[in-house]
Design an enzyme around this catalytic site. Structure first.
Site, PDB file in Angstrom:
ATOM      1  N   LYS A 278     -30.402  48.887   0.101  1.00 37.91           N
ATOM      2  CA  LYS A 278     -31.080  47.592   0.057  1.00 37.91           C
ATOM      3  C   LYS A 278     -32.484  47.693  -0.559  1.00 37.91           C
ATOM      4  O   LYS A 278     -33.029  48.800  -0.713  1.00 37.91           O
ATOM      5  CB  LYS A 278     -31.140  47.008   1.472  1.00 37.91           C
ATOM      6  CG  LYS A 278     -29.739  46.690   2.051  1.00 37.91           C
ATOM      7  CD  LYS A 278     -29.828  45.990   3.398  1.00 37.91           C
ATOM      8  CE  LYS A 278     -28.438  45.673   3.937  1.00 37.91           C
ATOM      9  NZ  LYS A 278     -28.483  44.926   5.217  1.00 37.91           N
TER      10      LYS A 278
ATOM     11  N   TYR B 102     -22.960  37.117   1.251  1.00 36.61           N
ATOM     12  CA  TYR B 102     -23.181  36.928   2.688  1.00 36.61           C
ATOM     13  C   TYR B 102     -22.634  35.593   3.196  1.00 36.61           C
ATOM     14  O   TYR B 102     -23.056  35.116   4.254  1.00 36.61           O
ATOM     15  CB  TYR B 102     -24.676  37.045   3.002  1.00 36.61           C
ATOM     16  CG  TYR B 102     -25.181  38.475   2.943  1.00 36.61           C
ATOM     17  CD1 TYR B 102     -24.730  39.427   3.857  1.00 36.61           C
ATOM     18  CD2 TYR B 102     -26.106  38.875   1.988  1.00 36.61           C
ATOM     19  CE1 TYR B 102     -25.184  40.742   3.821  1.00 36.61           C
ATOM     20  CE2 TYR B 102     -26.571  40.194   1.937  1.00 36.61           C
ATOM     21  CZ  TYR B 102     -26.098  41.117   2.860  1.00 36.61           C
ATOM     22  OH  TYR B 102     -26.550  42.407   2.827  1.00 36.61           O
TER      23      TYR B 102
ATOM     24  N   ASN C 244     -32.945  46.937   6.931  1.00 32.92           N
ATOM     25  CA  ASN C 244     -32.285  48.079   7.565  1.00 32.92           C
ATOM     26  C   ASN C 244     -31.648  49.041   6.562  1.00 32.92           C
ATOM     27  O   ASN C 244     -30.699  49.745   6.876  1.00 32.92           O
ATOM     28  CB  ASN C 244     -31.283  47.587   8.617  1.00 32.92           C
ATOM     29  CG  ASN C 244     -30.173  46.735   8.027  1.00 32.92           C
ATOM     30  OD1 ASN C 244     -30.143  46.476   6.827  1.00 32.92           O
ATOM     31  ND2 ASN C 244     -29.231  46.306   8.863  1.00 32.92           N
TER      32      ASN C 244
ATOM     33  N   HIS D 297     -26.162  48.738   3.639  1.00 35.43           N
ATOM     34  CA  HIS D 297     -25.023  47.928   4.070  1.00 35.43           C
ATOM     35  C   HIS D 297     -23.777  48.784   3.926  1.00 35.43           C
ATOM     36  O   HIS D 297     -23.695  49.591   3.004  1.00 35.43           O
ATOM     37  CB  HIS D 297     -24.879  46.682   3.184  1.00 35.43           C
ATOM     38  CG  HIS D 297     -23.549  45.989   3.357  1.00 35.43           C
ATOM     39  ND1 HIS D 297     -23.324  45.066   4.338  1.00 35.43           N
ATOM     40  CD2 HIS D 297     -22.366  46.144   2.705  1.00 35.43           C
ATOM     41  CE1 HIS D 297     -22.053  44.661   4.273  1.00 35.43           C
ATOM     42  NE2 HIS D 297     -21.459  45.299   3.286  1.00 35.43           N
TER      43      HIS D 297
ATOM     44  N   GLU E 242     -15.527  43.337  -1.031  1.00 35.23           N
ATOM     45  CA  GLU E 242     -16.877  43.676  -1.480  1.00 35.23           C
ATOM     46  C   GLU E 242     -16.865  44.550  -2.733  1.00 35.23           C
ATOM     47  O   GLU E 242     -17.685  44.360  -3.633  1.00 35.23           O
ATOM     48  CB  GLU E 242     -17.631  44.354  -0.326  1.00 35.23           C
ATOM     49  CG  GLU E 242     -17.879  43.382   0.828  1.00 35.23           C
ATOM     50  CD  GLU E 242     -18.447  44.030   2.087  1.00 35.23           C
ATOM     51  OE1 GLU E 242     -18.703  43.290   3.057  1.00 35.23           O
ATOM     52  OE2 GLU E 242     -18.640  45.265   2.109  1.00 35.23           O
TER      53      GLU E 242
HETATM   54  P1  CMP Z   1     -25.601  43.979   7.170  1.00 36.54           P
HETATM   55  O1  CMP Z   1     -24.819  44.330   8.372  1.00 36.54           O
HETATM   56  O2  CMP Z   1     -25.526  44.819   5.980  1.00 36.54           O
HETATM   57  O3  CMP Z   1     -25.218  42.491   6.746  1.00 36.54           O
HETATM   58  C1  CMP Z   1     -25.789  41.396   7.406  1.00 36.54           C
HETATM   59  C2  CMP Z   1     -27.274  41.613   7.405  1.00 36.54           C
HETATM   60  O4  CMP Z   1     -28.022  40.574   7.992  1.00 36.54           O
HETATM   61  C3  CMP Z   1     -27.617  42.825   8.254  1.00 36.54           C
HETATM   62  O5  CMP Z   1     -27.166  43.968   7.588  1.00 36.54           O
HETATM   63  C4  CMP Z   1     -29.105  42.661   8.381  1.00 36.54           C
HETATM   64  O6  CMP Z   1     -29.784  43.012   7.178  1.00 36.54           O
HETATM   65  C5  CMP Z   1     -29.185  41.154   8.551  1.00 36.54           C
HETATM   66  N1  CMP Z   1     -29.154  40.773   9.962  1.00 36.54           N
HETATM   67  C6  CMP Z   1     -28.131  40.819  10.813  1.00 36.54           C
HETATM   68  N2  CMP Z   1     -28.478  40.356  12.026  1.00 36.54           N
HETATM   69  C7  CMP Z   1     -29.764  40.010  11.916  1.00 36.54           C
HETATM   70  C8  CMP Z   1     -30.700  39.461  12.816  1.00 36.54           C
HETATM   71  N3  CMP Z   1     -30.386  39.193  14.071  1.00 36.54           N
HETATM   72  N4  CMP Z   1     -31.943  39.242  12.352  1.00 36.54           N
HETATM   73  C9  CMP Z   1     -32.266  39.499  11.073  1.00 36.54           C
HETATM   74  N5  CMP Z   1     -31.417  40.022  10.171  1.00 36.54           N
HETATM   75  C10 CMP Z   1     -30.190  40.273  10.594  1.00 36.54           C
END
Ligand code: CMP
Length: 140
Positions: A10, A50, A113, A116, A127
């Protein structure tokens, strides 16, 4: 069974020069890179990726974050690649991620984070096809 999964490094991780470190984790875990490219998502491409989260409170800031800079997208191949990749990424919330996982070591928030990874064979296939044509995925 040998599987393929889809992975993103990311914008937060690209900005912090963590591409090599993260690819090293994939390779050390037996996940081979069989396709890869850098790109900068536009709004429509990020929203489409998304779409399942549309309407959630984190959706708009997530799209904003994912379009904030270039990302690396890759296809990883290996034994149990989907579960293996999720294991080395750690939980979405870095505060709950196991020590030594990518998110525990490098994530700065639940949103930012670093990585993904597909959560099922169905998502992996969707994907991979969202970002790669079949000829861009290499047999190794
Ligand atoms: P990912 O699981 O790759 O795909 C969905 C993304 O949304 C997740 O990683 C985070 O980057 C973001 N995400 C998921 N839950 C939350 C949350 N509660 N608050 C902020 N970002 C979130």
């Amino acid at each position: 069974v040998v599987e393929r999964t889809f992975s993103i490094v990311k914008p937060d991780a690209v900005r912090r020069d963590l591409i090599g470190t993260i690819y090293q984790r994939f390779e050390a875990a037996g996940l081979k890179v069989v396709a890869a490219k850098m790109l900068h998502l536009d709004q429509a491409k990020a929203e489409g990726f998304y779409a399942e989260h549309e309407g959630r409170e984190f959706y708009e800031p997530l799209v904003k974050f994912m379009t904030s800079g270039p990302i690396m997208v890759q296809v990883l191949e290996g034994e149990n690649a989907i579960a293996k990749n999720r294991e080395i990424m750690g939980k979405t919330n870095f505060e709950e991620a196991a020590p030594g996982t990518i998110r525990a070591d490098f994530a700065s928030s639940v949103r930012e984070n670093c990585v993904h990874g597909s959560d099922s064979p169905e998502s992996a296939s969707r994907e991979i096809n969202y970002f790669f044509t079949p000829d861009e995925v290499c047999a190794r």
